[in-house]
Design a protein around this motif. Structure first.
Motif, short mmCIF file in Angstrom:
data_model
loop_
_atom_site.label_atom_id
_atom_site.label_comp_id
_atom_site.label_asym_id
_atom_site.label_seq_id
_atom_site.Cartn_x
_atom_site.Cartn_y
_atom_site.Cartn_z
N ARG A 124 0.87 -1.18 0.00
CA ARG A 124 0.00 0.00 0.00
C ARG A 124 0.90 1.22 0.00
O ARG A 124 1.76 1.34 0.88
CB ARG A 124 -0.87 0.08 1.26
CG ARG A 124 -1.72 -1.10 1.51
CD ARG A 124 -2.73 -1.31 0.40
NE ARG A 124 -2.90 -2.75 0.19
CZ ARG A 124 -3.95 -3.46 0.59
NH1 ARG A 124 -4.92 -2.90 1.18
NH2 ARG A 124 -4.01 -4.75 0.39
N LEU A 182 1.36 5.06 0.69
CA LEU A 182 0.69 6.09 1.50
C LEU A 182 1.31 7.45 1.21
O LEU A 182 2.54 7.59 1.14
CB LEU A 182 0.85 5.78 3.00
CG LEU A 182 0.25 4.47 3.53
CD1 LEU A 182 0.53 4.33 5.02
CD2 LEU A 182 -1.25 4.42 3.26
N LYS A 234 -2.44 5.64 12.24
CA LYS A 234 -3.10 4.41 12.71
C LYS A 234 -4.29 4.08 11.82
O LYS A 234 -4.51 2.92 11.47
CB LYS A 234 -3.54 4.56 14.16
CG LYS A 234 -2.35 4.52 15.11
CD LYS A 234 -2.76 4.18 16.52
CE LYS A 234 -1.55 3.69 17.31
NZ LYS A 234 -1.62 4.03 18.71
N LYS A 235 -5.02 5.12 11.44
CA LYS A 235 -6.20 4.90 10.60
C LYS A 235 -5.77 4.38 9.22
O LYS A 235 -6.33 3.41 8.71
CB LYS A 235 -6.95 6.22 10.47
CG LYS A 235 -8.20 6.16 9.62
CD LYS A 235 -9.11 7.37 9.93
CE LYS A 235 -10.26 7.47 8.95
NZ LYS A 235 -9.95 8.20 7.72
N ALA A 236 -4.75 5.01 8.65
CA ALA A 236 -4.31 4.59 7.31
C ALA A 236 -3.87 3.13 7.32
O ALA A 236 -4.14 2.38 6.39
CB ALA A 236 -3.16 5.49 6.85
N ALA A 272 -4.84 0.81 9.57
CA ALA A 272 -5.98 -0.06 9.89
C ALA A 272 -6.89 -0.26 8.68
O ALA A 272 -7.52 -1.31 8.54
CB ALA A 272 -6.78 0.54 11.05
N GLU A 273 -6.93 0.76 7.81
CA GLU A 273 -7.80 0.67 6.63
C GLU A 273 -7.33 -0.37 5.62
O GLU A 273 -8.05 -0.72 4.70
CB GLU A 273 -7.85 2.03 5.92
CG GLU A 273 -9.00 2.88 6.42
CD GLU A 273 -8.89 4.32 5.95
OE1 GLU A 273 -8.00 4.64 5.12
OE2 GLU A 273 -9.70 5.13 6.43
N CYS A 274 -6.12 -0.84 5.82
CA CYS A 274 -5.59 -1.83 4.89
C CYS A 274 -6.22 -3.17 5.23
O CYS A 274 -5.95 -3.77 6.26
CB CYS A 274 -4.07 -1.88 5.06
SG CYS A 274 -3.31 -3.19 4.15
N ASP A 275 -7.11 -3.62 4.34
CA ASP A 275 -7.83 -4.86 4.65
C ASP A 275 -6.99 -6.08 4.24
O ASP A 275 -5.85 -5.97 3.86
CB ASP A 275 -9.20 -4.87 3.99
CG ASP A 275 -9.12 -4.33 2.57
OD1 ASP A 275 -7.99 -4.26 2.04
OD2 ASP A 275 -10.16 -3.96 2.00
N LYS A 302 1.06 -7.45 5.70
CA LYS A 302 0.82 -6.12 5.17
C LYS A 302 2.15 -5.40 4.92
O LYS A 302 3.05 -5.45 5.75
CB LYS A 302 -0.02 -5.31 6.14
CG LYS A 302 -1.40 -5.91 6.37
CD LYS A 302 -2.25 -5.01 7.25
CE LYS A 302 -3.65 -5.56 7.38
NZ LYS A 302 -3.75 -6.71 8.30
#
Ligand code: ASP
Ligand code: MG
Length: 430
Positions: free
Chosen positions: A139, A141, A168-170, A172-175, A180
């Protein structure tokens, strides 16, 4: 989660990017990868900025063209299918920016950040495209929207409190349930208003340390083109040795004395959470490298030499001979901060202040301001500052008995010698 940081030298060629992939593929941990601009790109983009703010559009476009060619060469070595579209889009955006806007010298820092930040945006884009092609599913960013900084352009600080929820949000959004991998830029950030900032040269280490802090990483590894932390820079010295273990305190002292190994701001975010820092050789991933932690089993046992070239000794004295230098110090230091002048050593007497500082474009403006405020200012340039931590008599004598000594300071553990600069072609003995 572990954090890996790759500097410019490690991604300066297609082969370097392939090696990065091998290293990232060689671990199973979730990995946050921080990458610098490729090779000497930051220097190249600095040339673009200089031309741009002096209204030399032809010069700016020519410098940009060289930068594009360099990256496209790397891309051709990585992708059969041609230049990745996302990388091309960034160069197009930069071309439009440099071609259209009209920079002014007074806004140098602002334009610097807008233009130079593309180095990291482009390098991470190429790296992420390559990892994806190799099946690693990274991912990418955009850290300009995650690392919130103050607006001190060219030397911004990251607001960790404001950035924590965003990173943290970015993440966590990684499904997905598998491993990861994130790829992001070192050295850059953005203000709360969305303006791009940079964190100071070599600032990617600091970015990586902040990411490690926020993500409570198990460790940060900085991959470098040297075996680890050595007791002197092999570019200038022969007979260097690897230091296998250092404390955070050792590392901070080294960095502040000008050791090029890690950025001075790197240590604090790690130390605060006791995250170990490893410095490892990029060319030999299984090499032991150096470990920086809160406590070590052994103290550093060899003298450590840090050579800072391109130093200037600025001597400042009030014209009226007023014997109250103390009263003037806050004003002088305030000006240094304002003009981004980094002080490396200071000595004062009743009426004289000697400042050893980095050479730089703002030094003349600083000196002129002091002259306007009634000081006599004399500059001696072409000097180097050698710091020897944990010196022994022999090492001290070897390095202080040459000609051209300007200033020596000694404490029980550390000696600092300001002297005429050694030619770049000469190698010194540790
Ligand atoms: N690319 C930036 C520089 O060359 C930041 C870094 O490498 O850490 O200074
Ligand atoms: Mg670098």
């Amino acid at each position: 989660m572990v954090v890996y940081k790759f500097g410019g030298a490690s991604v300066r060629s297609a082969e370097g990017v392939r090696n990065l992939k091998t290293i990232v593929a060689g671990t199973t941990d979730d990995t946050f990868v921080v990458v610098s601009a490729m090779g000497k790109t930051t220097n190249a983009l600095e040339e673009v900025v200089s031309a741009f703010v002096s209204h030399d559009k032809t010069g700016a476009m020519a410098a940009l063209g060289r930068c594009v060619d360099y990256h496209y060469d790397i891309c051709r070595g990585l992708f059969d299918e041609g230049i990745p579209r996302a990388a091309k889009a960034l160069f197009d955006e930069l071309g439009v920016l440099v071609g259209a806007a009209d920079g002014r010298e007074a806004e140098y820092d602002y334009w610097y950040d807008r233009i130079v930040s593309f180095g990291e945006l482009i390098s991470t884009t190429i790296v992420a495209e390559y990892l994806a092609r190799e099946g690693l599913d990274p991912r990418w960013l955009d850290i300009r929207r995650i690392f919130i900084t103050d607006d001190r352009h060219r030397d911004a600080d990251i607001d960790i409190t404001a950035s924590t929820p965003l990173l943290k949000k970015a993440v966590a959004e990684c499904d997905g349930t598998g491993r990861k991998i994130f790829v992001s830029q070192g050295f850059i950030g953005g203000t709360a208003n969305g303006e791009t900032t940079t964190l100071g040269r070599e600032g990617s280490d600091y970015s990586a340390a902040v990411a490690a802090n926020i993500l409570d990483a198990g460790s940060l590894t900085i991959w470098k083109d040297v075996a680890g932390i050595l007791n002197a820079d092999p570019k200038f010295f022969t007979g260097t040795r690897l230091i296998p273990e250092l404390t955070y305190l050792d590392a901070i002292e080294l960095a502040y004395s000008g050791a090029q190994i890690i950025h001075p701001k790197t240590v604090k975010p790690l130390q605060n959470k006791r995250i170990p820092l490893y410095v490892k050789p990029f060319a030999d991933p299984s090499g032991s490298g150096s470990a920086i932690t809160a406590e070590t089993t052994e103290r550093v046992s060899v003298p450590v030499l840090i050579l800072k070239k391109r130093q200037v000794l600025v001597s400042v004295r009030p014209h009226d001979f007023s014997f109250v230098l103390e009263e003037k110090l806050p004003g002088i230091f305030g000006l240094m901060h304002k003009f981004h002048i980094r002080m490396n050593m200071i000595q004062s007497s009743a009426v004289n202040l000697s400042l050893c500082v980095d050479e730089g474009r703002m030094l003349e403006r600083f000196s002129d301001r002091l002259r306007a405020e009634g000081f006599r200012v004399v500059q001696n340039s072409g000097l180097e500052l050698l710091t020897i931590r944990g010196y022994d008599q022999e090492t001290f004598t070897r390095h202080s008995s040459c000609r051209g000594i300007y200033l020596i300071q000694k404490t029980r553990r550390t000696a600092r010698i300001l002297r005429t600069q050694t030619p770049d072609s000469d190698c010194l003995e540790v």
